[in-house]
Scaffold this active site. Structure first.
Site, PDB file in Angstrom:
ATOM      1  N   LYS A  15       0.841  -1.198   0.000  1.00 13.15           N
ATOM      2  CA  LYS A  15       0.000   0.000   0.000  1.00 13.15           C
ATOM      3  C   LYS A  15       0.877   1.249   0.000  1.00 13.15           C
ATOM      4  CE  LYS A  15      -0.389  -0.188   5.045  1.00 13.15           C
ATOM      5  NZ  LYS A  15      -1.303  -0.275   6.207  1.00 13.15           N
ATOM      6  N   ARG A  55     -10.071  -0.468  15.543  1.00 15.28           N
ATOM      7  CA  ARG A  55      -9.797   0.335  14.351  1.00 15.28           C
ATOM      8  C   ARG A  55     -10.674  -0.110  13.200  1.00 15.28           C
ATOM      9  NH1 ARG A  55      -3.942   0.609  11.336  1.00 15.28           N
ATOM     10  NH2 ARG A  55      -4.579  -1.515  10.820  1.00 15.28           N
ATOM     11  N   TYR A  85      16.686  29.731   8.788  1.00 11.99           N
ATOM     12  CA  TYR A  85      15.519  30.524   9.176  1.00 11.99           C
ATOM     13  C   TYR A  85      15.443  30.667  10.693  1.00 11.99           C
ATOM     14  CZ  TYR A  85      13.388  30.579   4.516  1.00 11.99           C
ATOM     15  OH  TYR A  85      13.110  30.809   3.199  1.00 11.99           O
ATOM     16  N   MET A  98      12.410  24.111   2.990  1.00 11.98           N
ATOM     17  CA  MET A  98      11.694  23.386   1.953  1.00 11.98           C
ATOM     18  C   MET A  98      12.635  22.637   1.028  1.00 11.98           C
ATOM     19  SD  MET A  98       9.025  24.783  -0.943  1.00 11.98           S
ATOM     20  CE  MET A  98       7.782  25.292   0.257  1.00 11.98           C
TER      21      MET A  98
END
Length: 370
Positions: A32, A131, A253, A301
């Protein structure tokens, strides 16, 4: 562009290790999320060649995409059941839905009547994870009215371990007992309970079919034992440039990393847009020429700064790339540094990598995507 290397020989070796561990039960392949981010078609092809005949995806759309890549004798299960309107797509993909609730059973029974034949399905019961799967009351209702499954060929009864990755968890034995109790109330069919961790809990958990996922891809199947799996994935990021920064200089940053002494900082062409967790800001490391280089400042990023002060200059010049996952740093180590799990690291990898497939299908794709 970073290089993502996928070692199919290691993937197959991991499958064979699991298959030998769980024999005489069969080992499936969970592919998956596009083969845990590595390419479901590539992964499934390698596993099929290794003898795997049972594959699991999560969604009907995943089954529709993968089915053309699988031989006709491969069974393809869809874990998340049947959304309204997906019945025809499942039939067209020759997929086996996992029926998790009475509505799934009703939809698949109706699809069988429309098709004029009994359709195969797995039935999942909730053995304690809360679940997916039929509740004990819903299983009892089927036992009292087995006609609900009259149009369905139940080929598997399954559940899922919540704590299979912790060998000593009391919940494992409790779930096993509950699963056996619930499965006995349903039509006779092969049984499946164990995931990657469950494969290493002993024969009592194996049933007829084991469903390994992360272990196939090199992740540790159990958190409290050494990892018997071979690494499948490596990531190398390009070093764009480096600079010497004096004490007191901020990096990245927010200037969240400030040099407490003269340092050498290298910038990698890699970031959270490639799938590297921003949680690794000022945490974790890369490796340059085998030398650990801590991450300095925030993960951006498209770039990461690393402290290469300890890397000899000549090795830094020659390196060109930094190892993010590889011989010196496993996916489990990266996950631990990021406060997450190996599953998330793998499935977060983006398609901006150049992908190199080694092993069974030696090939190199220097373009974006897989």
């Amino acid at each position: 562009m970073a290089l993502l290397t996928i070692d199919l020989n290691a993937l197959v070796a991991n499958y064979r290790t699991i298959a030998a561990t769980v024999a005489p039960a069969r080992a499936a392949g969970v592919v998956k999320a596009d083969g845990y981010g590595l390419g479901a078609g590539i992964v499934a092809d390698a596993l099929y060649r290794a003898g795997c005949r049972d594959f699991f995806v999560a969604l009907t759309g995943e089954a529709s995409v993968l089915r053309p890549a699988l031989p006709a004798d491969a069974r393809l299960f869809v874990l998340n059941g049947i959304a309204p309107g997906e019945e025809a797509a499942l039939v067209a993909a020759d997929a086996v839905p996992v029926l998790n609730c009475p509505a799934d059973i009703a939809r698949w029974g109706a699809a069988a009547r429309i098709s004029g034949r009994r359709l195969p399905a797995a039935v999942q019961v909730d053995s304690g994870m809360s679940r997916l799967g039929l509740t004990p009351d819903e299983v009892a209702a089927i036992a009292a009215d087995p006609g609900q499954l009259a149009d369905i060929d139940v080929v598997l009864v399954m559940s899922h371990l919540a704590c299979g990755d912790v060998a000593g968890a009391d919940a494992n034995a409790a779930q096993r007992a509950r699963f056996e109790q619930l499965a006995a109330m349903l039509p006779p069919a092969p049984r499946s309970l164990a995931n990657s961790g469950g494969a290493f809990l002993g024969g009592g958990y194996h049933g007829d079919l084991v469903r390994p996922g992360i272990a196939l891809y090199g992740g540790a199947p159990q958190e409290d034992r050494s990892n018997p799996m071979q690494p499948v994935v490596a990531i190398d990021a390009r070093i764009v440039q480096w600079r010497d920064v004096p004490a007191g200089t901020g990096v990245g940053y927010g200037l969240t990393s400030v040099a407490d002494h003269d340092r050498r900082i290298a910038t990698l062409s890699y970031g959270y847009a490639d799938g590297w967790p921003r949680m690794l800001s000022n945490r974790g490391a890369a490796y340059v020429a085998g030398v650990r280089a801590p991450i300095a400042g925030r993960v951006s990023m498209d770039s990461i700064c690393i402290d290469v002060t300890d890397v000899p200059h000549d090795l830094l010049v020659a390196a060109g790339h930094a190892e993010l996952i590889g011989p010196h740093q496993s996916i489990d180590q990266v996950a631990a540094d990021a406060g997450t799990i190996a599953y998330e690291i793998l499935t977060s990898l983006r398609h901006r990598h150049a992908r190199r497939i080694v092993g069974l299908r030696e090939q190199e794709d220097a373009t974006c995507g897989s």
